[in-house]
Design a protein around this motif. Structure first.
Motif, PDB file in Angstrom:
ATOM      1  N   GLU A 503       0.866  -1.145   0.133  1.00  0.00           N
ATOM      2  CA  GLU A 503      -0.045   0.014   0.021  1.00  0.00           C
ATOM      3  C   GLU A 503       0.885   1.378   0.007  1.00  0.00           C
ATOM      4  O   GLU A 503       0.468   2.242  -0.450  1.00  0.00           O
ATOM      5  CB  GLU A 503      -1.105   0.002   1.136  1.00  0.00           C
ATOM      6  N   GLU A 504       1.978   1.216   0.518  1.00  0.00           N
ATOM      7  CA  GLU A 504       2.831   2.231   0.604  1.00  0.00           C
ATOM      8  C   GLU A 504       3.263   2.706  -0.894  1.00  0.00           C
ATOM      9  O   GLU A 504       3.338   4.012  -1.270  1.00  0.00           O
ATOM     10  CB  GLU A 504       4.134   2.101   1.520  1.00  0.00           C
ATOM     11  N   LYS A 505       3.710   1.670  -1.619  1.00  0.00           N
ATOM     12  CA  LYS A 505       4.022   2.068  -3.062  1.00  0.00           C
ATOM     13  C   LYS A 505       2.816   2.516  -3.630  1.00  0.00           C
ATOM     14  O   LYS A 505       3.052   3.494  -4.497  1.00  0.00           O
ATOM     15  CB  LYS A 505       4.462   0.630  -3.526  1.00  0.00           C
ATOM     16  N   LYS A 506       1.768   1.998  -3.392  1.00  0.00           N
ATOM     17  CA  LYS A 506       0.541   2.411  -4.088  1.00  0.00           C
ATOM     18  C   LYS A 506       0.214   4.072  -3.836  1.00  0.00           C
ATOM     19  O   LYS A 506      -0.528   4.718  -4.564  1.00  0.00           O
ATOM     20  CB  LYS A 506      -0.558   1.568  -3.759  1.00  0.00           C
ATOM     21  N   LYS A 507       0.562   4.291  -2.585  1.00  0.00           N
ATOM     22  CA  LYS A 507       0.074   5.833  -2.260  1.00  0.00           C
ATOM     23  C   LYS A 507       0.976   6.666  -2.838  1.00  0.00           C
ATOM     24  O   LYS A 507       0.783   7.798  -3.221  1.00  0.00           O
ATOM     25  CB  LYS A 507       0.351   5.820  -0.481  1.00  0.00           C
TER      26      LYS A 507
END
Length: 927
Positions: A503-507
């Protein structure tokens, strides 16, 4: 066989001469013998120096701008070949290599390609000209390279003469997928088509549509720009400007065009995303200028420089903004990193690139990291020859590892392994220690079928010679004060999707949307784009959707139209609303008011019925035709009031058919009964024998009522059968649906009303004839007045009904029905009720005889006066008249006829004794 021999002059590096080589062997950058030799073409230097002498001679010059990243690719090729030779993949067969430096120049690359084409084991590097190269054995069996698409296009056309397989780890131009023009070209990467589609996908996902593009003015840049332009247009992305920079740094206009590009970027304040299709050394020059002007944008990097460590170490690179790029998929290169750690142990006599790198280490050893890197890039081969003797070697173990671009290293190794597997396929039943065991074109056919295992996945070339591997979406992030190139996502060209590890990469990916790069503001839902005078479709105005239109997404080109029959939408609407269904409901105040009026009418009818029933034997009731006739008339009035109920609430087929038919037949019955009463009154008080005879023939109560009512029944029956009324949805009001009854046939409706009007008119004429009746028995006068009310109400109804629409249209007809019904009811019965209740002394037989006697005396006196007037004119006529009246008395009312000489027939009355009393009794009995 005729042939032409080409001798390729080459030069070697020397300390006392200006040229780079003197013999063909020294032209090779790196080499190693083997049973099967693979060629390599890499742009280890970024440019070739231009001769200063005039006239220019056809001499290959030295090069400048040592490229660490591409030097690493040559080492990756060497490492892959050595690994294969040390494995069992090609048991008993060793691979050799000859790697040449193209210096990013097509000219020098073509010289290397000519040597590849030279005949194997030829002492003078002879290239034979033949019509058929099927059994020709060239110096090498396959080629790895080149680094740039422009070079690969030129070399591939030359290699295609002998169908020598060429596998490039970096040339991505879409045109190279054309197997008609480049039949022997393969690559271990996807074409630019997938890269430009991925870029466009990222731009669309981030909500950008107004971008700038900078590319090099060579085949690679132009083809990439063309492919991106097609993808951008297909996805409604507009290119605000395009800047083309010269392909060669030695071009005199290069710096001026870089300045112009920077000015364009600064000027276009709404453009916050710049797509860059350039080589690394071009990007270095561009970014140095951009940092000087404090340009802050989002830079979208192509695969050429997306993972360039050299660029990421530029001072103040963070000031340029955010850099996002698409790099080739990386893999496990740990064995190559181990190879680099032991590189200082390798021999250098057969690798001039390594020799030059060692020289550069010595020359630039005193500098820090970035300056050290720039020193290496800026040294020319001529400079090294002058400085190398004055420096000592300081080996930097970490420098090469720090500059690895994993995607290019993986693809280079993959290219070597693909060729090795194809060789393995050819060597199954052949002795491949013999160089003539197979030809390059046979290896080409084998290469098309090769499957290579990479990170546990099987990959192979598609029909276009491409390997459709995925891309790494790279994000340049500042970590601990240093710019790091991190992998933000993976892009799958097959599915066209971005894949995130967490999710961090997606953010991080979604955070890109915070930057706006649009020509116009986004149009909100409820708005649509209105194209302005700008030639770009991305430049527009946002206008509200008109009424009955809506848009439910941002940046819609047009608004959707609502279904006007059942839905509506206000201006600036994001959705359609279902139209409310309107009709005259029971709960409507006006409907309640009309129902109360109808109910009061019913109560009035019941009250009159009670009054008449209680006073059944009184002269007033008898004079009204008796209880039966009164009940029929009152019942018809009741049905008329009842018919108004069918005009209220939601229309149905039954209500539409019932209401008009019930009203029409009831009104016809009512008027028919009143018509009989009018005839009876006229007959009772008529003194004209001829008129009386006519009225007696006409006065047949039951047949007349049945006939008059029956005609109306027939009219309504035909109407209901052939053009029956039905429920209709009226869409004339924008936000509502009016449920109403369509009469089916206006003609039939008009005939029904017209027939009632005709009966009313006849009734009116008869009643008007008897308007001068006795004052206490003035029913004809009230009938006349009731018919007038009916006519006035329905005459007013026609224009009002024709101009009224909406749910209150049925109320118009109800009002007219109530007015006409109340008018006739009140005029017919209320005077009689008044006499019965308030003038009971006149509601006796003696009172009626006296009233009629008085009226008859007045009528007889009027006749006598007329007779005396006639006697005075002719005395002889009196006797004639007297005799005639005595002998020819009329059996009805004592009437006689006489003829005055010279005059028309005169109607007169003879007044015998007790004439008035006799006439009164006869009138009463008639009534």
């Amino acid at each position: 066989m005729a042939f032409v021999t080409f001798l390729i002059p080459c030069f070697v590096i020397g300390t006392d001469i200006a040229f780079s080589c003197q013999n063909t062997e020294d032209f090779v950058g790196a080499s190693s013998p083997g049973d099967i030799v693979i060629g390599g073409l890499f742009a280890v230097h970024s440019e070739m120096l231009r001769p200063e002498e005039y006239p220019i001679k056809p001499v290959i010059q030295n090069c400048a701008g040592f490229e660490i990243q591409i030097f690493l690719q040559t080492l990756a090729m060497i490492h892959a070949i050595e690994t294969i030779n040390n494995s069992t993949l090609l048991s008993g067969v060793t691979l050799g290599y000859e790697i040449y430096d193209t210096c990013a120049e097509v000219t020098k690359a073509m010289a290397s390609a000519l040597r590849f084409l030279s005949k194997f084991n030829s002492s003078e590097d002879v290239v034979e000209f033949r019509c058929n190269y099927s059994d020709y054995i060239p110096r090498i069996k396959a080629v790895v390279g080149a680094s740039y698409s422009e070079v690969s296009m030129a070399v591939s056309r030359l290699l295609a003469l002998q169908l020598i397989p060429q596998v490039s780890p970096a040339s991505s131009a879409e045109i190279l997928s054309d197997k008609i023009r480049f039949p022997s070209f393969f690559r271990t990467i996807p074409s630019d088509f997938h890269q430009t589609r991925a870029m466009t996908h990222l731009i669309c996902e981030s909500g950008w549509n107004w971008i700038g593009v900078i590319a090099t003015d060579d085949d690679n840049g132009r083809f990439a720009l063309e492919s991106f332009g097609v993808q951008a247009m297909a996805n409604n992305v507009c290119i605000a400007f395009k800047e083309m920079l010269p392909a060669y740094l030695s071009d005199n206009t290069f710096h001026a065009k870089v300045d112009r590009a920077i000015e364009k970027i600064v000027k276009e304040t709404r453009v916050n995303v710049i797509v860059v299709f350039m080589r690394q050394f071009h990007v270095l020059k561009l970014f140095k200028k951009a940092t000087e002007r404090n340009v802050n944008k989002i830079w979208l990097a192509s695969d050429n420089w997306a993972a360039a460590v050299k660029i990421s170490t530029i001072p103040n690179i963070r000031q340029l903004g955010t850099i996002v790029g698409f790099g080739f998929k990386s893999g496990d290169i740990s064995t190559f990193q181990d190879f680099l750690r032991k590189l200082h142990e390798k021999r250098t006599d057969n690798n001039k690139f390594l020799q030059e790198y060692i020289m550069l280490l010595s020359v630039c050893a005193h500098l820090e990291y970035h300056d050290f890197q720039m020193c290496i890039a800026n040294q020319s081969q001529d400079d090294l020859l002058q400085n190398v003797e004055n420096n000592h070697l300081i080996w930097r173990d970490d420098f090469l590892n720090a500059n690895i671009e994993p995607g290019f290293i993986r693809n280079t190794i993959l290219a070597v392994y693909a060729i090795a597997h194809a060789i393995k396929g050819q060597c199954k039943d052949r002795n491949c220690k013999d160089p003539s065991a197979f030809t390059p074109w046979e290896l080409l056919e084998e290469l098309k079928k090769v499957t290579v295992i990479d990170d546990g996945k099987e990959i192979k070339f598609d029909p276009n010679g491409d390997m459709r591997t995925s891309y790494d979406v790279l994000l340049w992030k500042e970590i601990d004060g240093h710019m790091e190139i991190t992998t933000m996502a993976e892009y799958d060209p097959e599915k066209g999707d971005f894949i995130f590890e967490d999710e961090e990469k997606k953010k991080e990916f979604l955070d890109l949307k915070k930057v706006q790069s649009t020509c116009s503001q986004h149009c909100r839902p409820g708005q649509m784009k209105k194209v302005t005078e700008s030639p770009h479709t991305c430049c527009y105005e946002c206008v509200h959707c008109p009424e009955n239109h809506y848009s439910n997404q941002t940046d819609m080109d047009y608004c959707y139209r609502c279904n006007n029959k059942t839905y509506w939408a206000p201006i600036n609407s994001t959705t359609c609303y279902r139209k409310t269904i309107h009709f005259l409901a029971w709960s409507d105040w006006f409907a309640i008011f009309l129902l109360l009026l109808s109910a009061f009418g019913v109560v009035l009818i019941l009250s009159i019925s009670v009054i008449f029933t209680k006073n059944l034997n009184t002269p007033v009731v008898k004079a009204s035709g008796g209880l039966t006739v009164c009940y029929i008339i009152l019942f018809s009035h009741f049905l008329i009031f009842l018919s108004t109920v069918f005009f209220i609430d939601e229309p149905t087929e039954f209500k539409c058919k019932t209401r008009q038919a019930l009203f029409g037949v009831s009104f016809a019955l009512c008027i028919s009964c009143i018509l009989i009463k009018s005839l009876k009154i006229l007959l009772a008080f008529s003194f004209d024998p001829k008129l009386q005879n006519f009225l007696k023939c006409l006065y047949k109560p039951v047949p007349t009522v049945v006939t008059c009512t029956g005609i109306q029944v027939i009219i309504c029956t035909f109407w209901l059968i052939f053009r029956t009324p039905f429920v209709k949805q009226n869409f004339s009001i924008p936000r509502a649906i009016i449920l109403e009854c369509n009469e089916g046939s206006i003609v039939a409706f008009g005939i029904m009303l017209g027939y009632i009007a005709a009966l009313a008119f006849i009734c009116f004429i008869f009643a008007f004839k008897g308007r001068k009746l006795p004052e206490n028995y003035n029913e004809a006068k009230f009938i006349t007045f009731g018919m007038l009310i009916y006519f006035i109400a329905w005459i007013v109804f026609i224009p009002v009904y024709a101009t009224t629409f909406g749910k209150y249209l049925p109320a118009v007809e109800i009002i007219v029905v109530l007015i006409s019904n109340y008018g006739i009811l009140c005029c017919t019965f209320l005077p009689k009720c008044y006499i019965i209740i308030y003038k009971q002394e006149t509601n006796t037989k003696s009172a009626f005889l006296k009233m009629i006697s008085t009226y008859s005396s007045k009528s007889a006196g009027s006749v006598a006066v007329s007779q005396i007037s006639l006697d005075s004119k002719s005395s002889s006529s009196r006797a004639t008249v007297s005799d005639s009246c005595k002998s020819e008395k009329n059996s009805v009312n004592g009437n006689c006829h006489f003829q005055v000489p010279g005059q028309r027939l005169i109607k007169g009355k003879v007044l015998p004794k007790n004439t008035a009393r006799t006439m009164a009794r006869k009138r009463l009995s008639s009534i």
